[in-house]
Scaffold this motif. Structure first.
Motif, PDB file in Angstrom:
ATOM      1  N   VAL A  41     -37.692   5.151  15.695  1.00  0.00           N
ATOM      2  CA  VAL A  41     -38.514   3.937  15.702  1.00  0.00           C
ATOM      3  C   VAL A  41     -38.243   3.120  14.444  1.00  0.00           C
ATOM      4  N   LEU A  42     -38.292   3.754  13.274  1.00  0.00           N
ATOM      5  CA  LEU A  42     -38.078   3.037  12.015  1.00  0.00           C
ATOM      6  C   LEU A  42     -36.680   2.427  11.952  1.00  0.00           C
ATOM      7  N   ASP A  43     -35.717   3.095  12.558  1.00  0.00           N
ATOM      8  CA  ASP A  43     -34.339   2.625  12.508  1.00  0.00           C
ATOM      9  C   ASP A  43     -34.137   1.309  13.261  1.00  0.00           C
ATOM     10  N   THR A  44     -35.094   0.923  14.114  1.00  0.00           N
ATOM     11  CA  THR A  44     -34.985  -0.345  14.847  1.00  0.00           C
ATOM     12  C   THR A  44     -35.480  -1.535  14.020  1.00  0.00           C
ATOM     13  N   TYR A  45     -36.103  -1.280  12.886  1.00  0.00           N
ATOM     14  CA  TYR A  45     -36.723  -2.359  12.106  1.00  0.00           C
ATOM     15  C   TYR A  45     -35.700  -3.132  11.274  1.00  0.00           C
ATOM     16  N   GLU A  46     -35.851  -4.443  11.283  1.00  0.00           N
ATOM     17  CA  GLU A  46     -35.064  -5.333  10.434  1.00  0.00           C
ATOM     18  C   GLU A  46     -36.014  -6.403   9.928  1.00  0.00           C
ATOM     19  N   GLY A  47     -36.379  -6.309   8.662  1.00  0.00           N
ATOM     20  CA  GLY A  47     -37.365  -7.215   8.085  1.00  0.00           C
ATOM     21  C   GLY A  47     -36.753  -8.476   7.515  1.00  0.00           C
ATOM     22  N   PRO A  48     -37.611  -9.363   7.020  1.00  0.00           N
ATOM     23  CA  PRO A  48     -37.122 -10.601   6.406  1.00  0.00           C
ATOM     24  C   PRO A  48     -36.457 -10.332   5.055  1.00  0.00           C
ATOM     25  N   GLN A  49     -35.524 -11.181   4.704  1.00  0.00           N
ATOM     26  CA  GLN A  49     -34.888 -11.079   3.396  1.00  0.00           C
ATOM     27  C   GLN A  49     -35.826 -11.651   2.338  1.00  0.00           C
ATOM     28  N   TRP A  50     -35.651 -11.167   1.111  1.00  0.00           N
ATOM     29  CA  TRP A  50     -36.395 -11.730  -0.015  1.00  0.00           C
ATOM     30  C   TRP A  50     -35.533 -11.622  -1.263  1.00  0.00           C
ATOM     31  N   VAL A  51     -35.928 -12.375  -2.277  1.00  0.00           N
ATOM     32  CA  VAL A  51     -35.235 -12.321  -3.557  1.00  0.00           C
ATOM     33  C   VAL A  51     -36.090 -11.475  -4.501  1.00  0.00           C
ATOM     34  N   ALA A  52     -35.546 -10.352  -4.921  1.00  0.00           N
ATOM     35  CA  ALA A  52     -36.219  -9.473  -5.884  1.00  0.00           C
ATOM     36  C   ALA A  52     -35.940 -10.047  -7.263  1.00  0.00           C
ATOM     37  N   ASP A  53     -37.000 -10.516  -7.934  1.00  0.00           N
ATOM     38  CA  ASP A  53     -36.801 -11.195  -9.209  1.00  0.00           C
ATOM     39  C   ASP A  53     -37.634 -10.616 -10.352  1.00  0.00           C
ATOM     40  N   GLU A  54     -38.276  -9.458 -10.096  1.00  0.00           N
ATOM     41  CA  GLU A  54     -39.024  -8.807 -11.166  1.00  0.00           C
ATOM     42  C   GLU A  54     -39.150  -7.313 -10.897  1.00  0.00           C
ATOM     43  N   VAL A  55     -39.339  -6.565 -11.960  1.00  0.00           N
ATOM     44  CA  VAL A  55     -39.604  -5.128 -11.856  1.00  0.00           C
ATOM     45  C   VAL A  55     -40.942  -4.849 -12.514  1.00  0.00           C
ATOM     46  N   THR A  56     -41.578  -3.791 -12.055  1.00  0.00           N
ATOM     47  CA  THR A  56     -42.911  -3.449 -12.550  1.00  0.00           C
ATOM     48  C   THR A  56     -42.916  -2.008 -13.046  1.00  0.00           C
ATOM     49  N   LEU A  57     -43.545  -1.808 -14.199  1.00  0.00           N
ATOM     50  CA  LEU A  57     -43.799  -0.473 -14.730  1.00  0.00           C
ATOM     51  C   LEU A  57     -45.212  -0.088 -14.321  1.00  0.00           C
ATOM     52  N   PHE A  58     -45.343   1.047 -13.638  1.00  0.00           N
ATOM     53  CA  PHE A  58     -46.632   1.537 -13.170  1.00  0.00           C
ATOM     54  C   PHE A  58     -46.977   2.865 -13.832  1.00  0.00           C
ATOM     55  N   ALA A  59     -48.261   3.082 -14.047  1.00  0.00           N
ATOM     56  CA  ALA A  59     -48.790   4.416 -14.349  1.00  0.00           C
ATOM     57  C   ALA A  59     -49.318   4.956 -13.029  1.00  0.00           C
TER      58      ALA A  59
END
Length: 183
Positions: free
Chosen positions: A143-161
């Motif tokens: 099921v998951l293998d059929t998914y194709e989502g929208p493109q986006w521009v990754a322009d930041e990274v986040t540091l999480f605790a």
């Protein structure tokens, strides 16, 4: 004292919403809350307090040398295997090579700051389900293998605790420590 931390890309809300809409009719499966979806670049199981400022500075230095990248959630899989799965994930398409270079730089920066990352090789993915026990999940992977989502521009990274067991249903609670733009 040390904290569990990770550095990640967080897909924007429209991308998460599209995937959530795809998964919604399949609600019998224990999906992770879309607000917690992210692509882990580095996981640091024990960041000493003294290393936190250096970690943020290193992250700023790394991202200052990397440019935004176009990505897309596409396809899916399971860890370790579909027939004995503990995790279900979405794959990535687009500038996956650039994403790998960013992950390497982030991991090297964390190591240099005194916050050694976990040693597993980087495998670009977005976790959508963590199972309480190993299960056969071939149907869900198809099921998951059929998914194709929208493109986006990754322009930041986040540091999480990461605070284990403090989120809804005993899941982790992720606290944003710093967000840094890719230039």
């Amino acid at each position: 004292m040390a904290q569990r931390m990770f550095v990640a890309l967080v897909p924007p809300a429209p991308v998460r919403d599209d995937l959530a809409t795809f998964l919604e009719p399949r609600s019998e499966h224990p999906w992770i809350d879309p607000e917690q979806w992210h692509i882990t670049l580095a996981f640091m199981p024990a960041v000493p307090d003294f290393a936190l400022d250096g970690l943020v500075e290193g992250l700023e230095s790394v991202t200052g040398r990397r440019t935004p990248m176009r990505l897309q959630l596409r396809g899916g899989g399971a860890f370790p295997e579909a027939w004995a799965a503990k995790v279900l994930w979405m794959g990535l398409a687009g500038d996956v090579a650039g994403l790998g270079r960013l992950a390497t730089n982030v991991r090297n920066g964390a190591q240099h700051a005194g916050a050694p990352p976990e040693g597993r090789a980087f495998r670009p993915h977005l976790t959508v389900s963590r199972l309480r026990r190993v299960q056969e999940q071939s149907r869900w992977v198809q099921v998951l293998d059929t998914y194709e989502g929208p493109q986006w521009v990754a322009d930041e990274v986040t540091l999480f605790a990461s605070h284990l067991g403090e989120g809804p249903h005993g899941r982790p609670r992720h606290e944003t420590v710093a967000t840094v733009s890719l230039t």
